[in-house]
Design an enzyme around this catalytic site. Structure first.
Site, PDB file in Angstrom:
ATOM      1  N   ARG A  73      42.151  21.570 -22.240  1.00  0.00           N
ATOM      2  CA  ARG A  73      41.916  20.546 -21.227  1.00  0.00           C
ATOM      3  C   ARG A  73      40.570  19.875 -21.482  1.00  0.00           C
ATOM      4  O   ARG A  73      39.687  20.448 -22.105  1.00  0.00           O
ATOM      5  CB  ARG A  73      41.929  21.150 -19.820  1.00  0.00           C
ATOM      6  CG  ARG A  73      43.248  21.806 -19.457  1.00  0.00           C
ATOM      7  CD  ARG A  73      43.260  22.186 -17.997  1.00  0.00           C
ATOM      8  NE  ARG A  73      44.444  22.950 -17.653  1.00  0.00           N
ATOM      9  CZ  ARG A  73      44.877  23.129 -16.408  1.00  0.00           C
ATOM     10  NH1 ARG A  73      44.234  22.581 -15.400  1.00  0.00           N
ATOM     11  NH2 ARG A  73      45.968  23.847 -16.172  1.00  0.00           N
ATOM     12  N   SER A 106      43.611  30.483 -19.853  1.00  0.00           N
ATOM     13  CA  SER A 106      43.152  29.113 -19.665  1.00  0.00           C
ATOM     14  C   SER A 106      41.876  29.090 -18.820  1.00  0.00           C
ATOM     15  O   SER A 106      40.924  29.797 -19.124  1.00  0.00           O
ATOM     16  CB  SER A 106      44.268  28.261 -19.048  1.00  0.00           C
ATOM     17  OG  SER A 106      43.909  26.903 -18.987  1.00  0.00           O
ATOM     18  N   HIS A 107      41.855  28.300 -17.748  1.00  0.00           N
ATOM     19  CA  HIS A 107      40.643  28.123 -16.946  1.00  0.00           C
ATOM     20  C   HIS A 107      40.531  29.157 -15.825  1.00  0.00           C
ATOM     21  O   HIS A 107      39.623  29.055 -14.991  1.00  0.00           O
ATOM     22  CB  HIS A 107      40.633  26.722 -16.343  1.00  0.00           C
ATOM     23  CG  HIS A 107      41.802  26.451 -15.436  1.00  0.00           C
ATOM     24  ND1 HIS A 107      43.082  26.287 -15.912  1.00  0.00           N
ATOM     25  CD2 HIS A 107      41.887  26.333 -14.096  1.00  0.00           C
ATOM     26  CE1 HIS A 107      43.903  26.085 -14.894  1.00  0.00           C
ATOM     27  NE2 HIS A 107      43.207  26.105 -13.775  1.00  0.00           N
ATOM     28  N   ASP A 124      40.169  27.842 -23.143  1.00  0.00           N
ATOM     29  CA  ASP A 124      40.937  27.799 -24.395  1.00  0.00           C
ATOM     30  C   ASP A 124      40.982  26.391 -24.976  1.00  0.00           C
ATOM     31  O   ASP A 124      41.695  26.142 -25.950  1.00  0.00           O
ATOM     32  CB  ASP A 124      42.346  28.367 -24.211  1.00  0.00           C
ATOM     33  CG  ASP A 124      43.265  27.447 -23.412  1.00  0.00           C
ATOM     34  OD1 ASP A 124      42.785  26.847 -22.439  1.00  0.00           O
ATOM     35  OD2 ASP A 124      44.452  27.356 -23.749  1.00  0.00           O
TER      36      ASP A 124
END
Length: 542
Positions: free
Chosen positions: A302, A145-146, A299
């Site tokens: 969000r 993710s982030h 990804d």
């Protein structure tokens, strides 16, 4: 206090050593070290080769465990494989493909040099499975993710298309740890007849018209900007703009695994967090050049929405505005479709749902709790305070059962096009009617024993009768929307609340708090929350 370099370019000495990172990928983890074992959190297994927590052995074990799990579940259709732009995603994808090939799993993956966002994998699974009862598809996404550039991650999406539930992740985690030191069979991807390149972009892009009114956006011609933050949606924006005739500029199309172009986050780390004003500083600086701008994490599950008047929107404010808009503009949705939110998301969403006359379904943290409702259409929308959400197609059927940042970006454009007001303006109007929330999240130190107690608290452990001067009207250890354990505590009064949850990775517990009376009232809630939790921990048995 923010780091002195927060929001500023990363100095060269902070950039990850890519050669070292990739070389350490082949190191053997120590299974006796809990930090080096496979551990599935709310979004799969994450770690770094530099810490011995994301290595080839982890990917071999997790992928083999997924193969065995899907076989046990009777999942015989194709597996859609996605990956993001983190440096460790490339070797991890290669390892996963070799294990999948050895297990003769039919795999559909993007061509070399392309990346596939989490929501696109969810969409592909659901489109394949529509109307089927056999030969169902599932998916794997390789992404942390982030998280910072040195990290890697891997997660499994079952045929429901969304994040795997705890029964699945628990099974996969246990089996993967059994396999961590085993010799997992693999074959070269080039020798396999079950691995196929797949165009993920066109099916997703072409289907967007069925969930967002992009004709209205084309007609209104707002000036739009997108910053993929070097992530997996980098190849999606130009096809979207071309397909729908949008005035959309990709302001940064660089892909660099060091993410050297990213401003530093609040703590001085590189983190592709599109909900952070520090990480989004480059795009916020362009806010006056565009009617609307948006960014996504690596990804792409969000969203971060930037408006000329407010800069980066508070994620809770945007979710409330999105709910208010969607349930008034989707006549194809069931009149009984509910609003879904996690229990640490703003109560402004509760107030919007009440104003709409819609059921509010409040669930524990984790998007997996929205999967069933989005699948059957009983949830029109599911969102969480960390800037993740998805919603139904315009006809009331499922779009994705995982967070879709691209979708929420385009919804913001639809909201502007059809109302003449951007989401920030719409959120401000909602707060003028329903109250302005003041929200915070802090970390407080906790021992492993205290974290364990907090996770299992009963409501009776809370002795307090008031919260910041108001009677406490709810003490929750289970989510009101589905009765599931929240792994912590939420205490609610009329104009404020707090929730306390133990961290899964650090010796802290997280306090989320909100007030509709102002900053001083919020500070009082946080102060009393610390004391209420401390008293509950002391009085709880065990």
């Amino acid at each position: 206090m923010a780091h002195p370099l927060a929001g500023k370019p990363a100095p060269r000495e902070l950039l990850v050593d890519l050669e070292l990172l990739r070389r350490r990928y082949f190191d053997k983890p120590d299974p006796a070290d809990p930090q080096q074992r496979v551990s599935f959190g709310t979004s799969g297994h994450r770690g770094s080769s530099l810490r011995g927590s994301f290595n080839e052995a982890h990917i071999l074990a997790v992928t083999q465990a997924v193969c065995e799990y899907r076989k046990a579940q009777g999942t015989t259709g194709p597996l859609f494989l996605g990956a993001d732009t983190h440096a460790l995603s490339e070797p991890a994808q290669r390892t996963a493909l070799e294990v999948l090939a050895a297990n003769e799993v039919e795999v559909l993956h993007a061509p070399p040099g392309q990346w596939t966002p989490t929501p696109v994998v969810s969409h592909a699974i659901l489109v394949h499975n529509r109307g089927r009862t056999a030969g169902l598809a599932d998916g794997i996404v390789i992404t942390p993710s982030h998280n910072p550039p040195e990290d890697g991650g891997i997660k499994y999406n079952p045929p429901s298309g969304g994040p795997a539930d705890t029964s699945a992740t628990g099974w996969i985690e246990r089996r993967a740890n059994e396999l961590l030191t085993a010799q997992v069979r693999r074959i070269e991807a080039s020798r396999s007849g079950t691995l196929h390149q797949h165009d993920f972009v066109a099916p997703y892009v072409n289907d967007l018209r069925n969930v967002v009114d992009l004709e209205a956006v084309r007609a209104a011609r707002p000036r739009l900007a997108a910053d993929p933050l070097g992530g997996s949606n980098v190849a999606y924006w130009r096809p979207i703009a071309e397909e729908y005739g949008l005035d959309l500029t990709v302001v940064n199309d660089r892909v660099d695994p060091t993410f050297s172009f990213m401003p530093l986050d609040h703590d001085g780390k590189i983190r592709m967090d599109c909900s952070s004003p520090y990480a989004m500083a480059n795009l916020v600086a362009l806010k006056d050049r565009y009617d609307l701008a948006f960014g996504n994490d690596t990804d792409s599950d969000r969203h971060g929405i930037v408006t000329p008047g407010q800069g980066l929107l508070n994620p809770n404010h945007y979710l409330a505005a999105a709910v208010g808009y969607l349930f008034r503009s989707r006549p194809g949705w069931s009149a009984r479709a509910a609003v879904g939110k996690t229990l640490v998301s703003s109560s402004l969403i509760d107030r919007v749902a009440r104003e709409l006359g819609r059921e509010l379904r409040e669930v524990p943290v984790g998007f997996k709790w929205f999967v069933d409702g989005l699948l059957d259409g009983s949830l029109g929308f599911g969102g969480e305070e960390s800037a993740g959400a998805s919603f139904l197609r315009r006809d009331g059927t499922v779009w994705t059962t995982d967070k879709d940042g691209i979708l929420l970006d385009l919804l913001a454009a639809e909201m502007l096009a059809r109302t003449g007001k951007d989401p920030g303006q719409q959120a401000r109007e909602i707060m003028q009617r329903l109250g302005t929330p003041y929200y915070t999240r802090i970390d407080a130190p906790a021992t492993p024993e205290q974290k364990s107690i907090l996770k299992k608290l009963s409501p009776e452990a809370v002795r307090a009768k008031t919260l910041a001067g108001q009677p406490i009207r709810a003490k929750l250890t289970r989510a009101p929307g589905n009765g599931a354990e929240i792994g912590g505590l939420k205490v609610v009064a009329d104009d404020g609340w707090f929730a306390a949850r133990p961290s899964g990775t650090e010796d802290v517990f997280k306090i989320y708090a909100e007030s509709f009376r102002g900053e001083d009232h919020l500070d009082a809630i946080v102060s009393e929350a610390r004391q209420i939790v401390a008293d509950a921990l002391r009085s709880a048995p065990g």
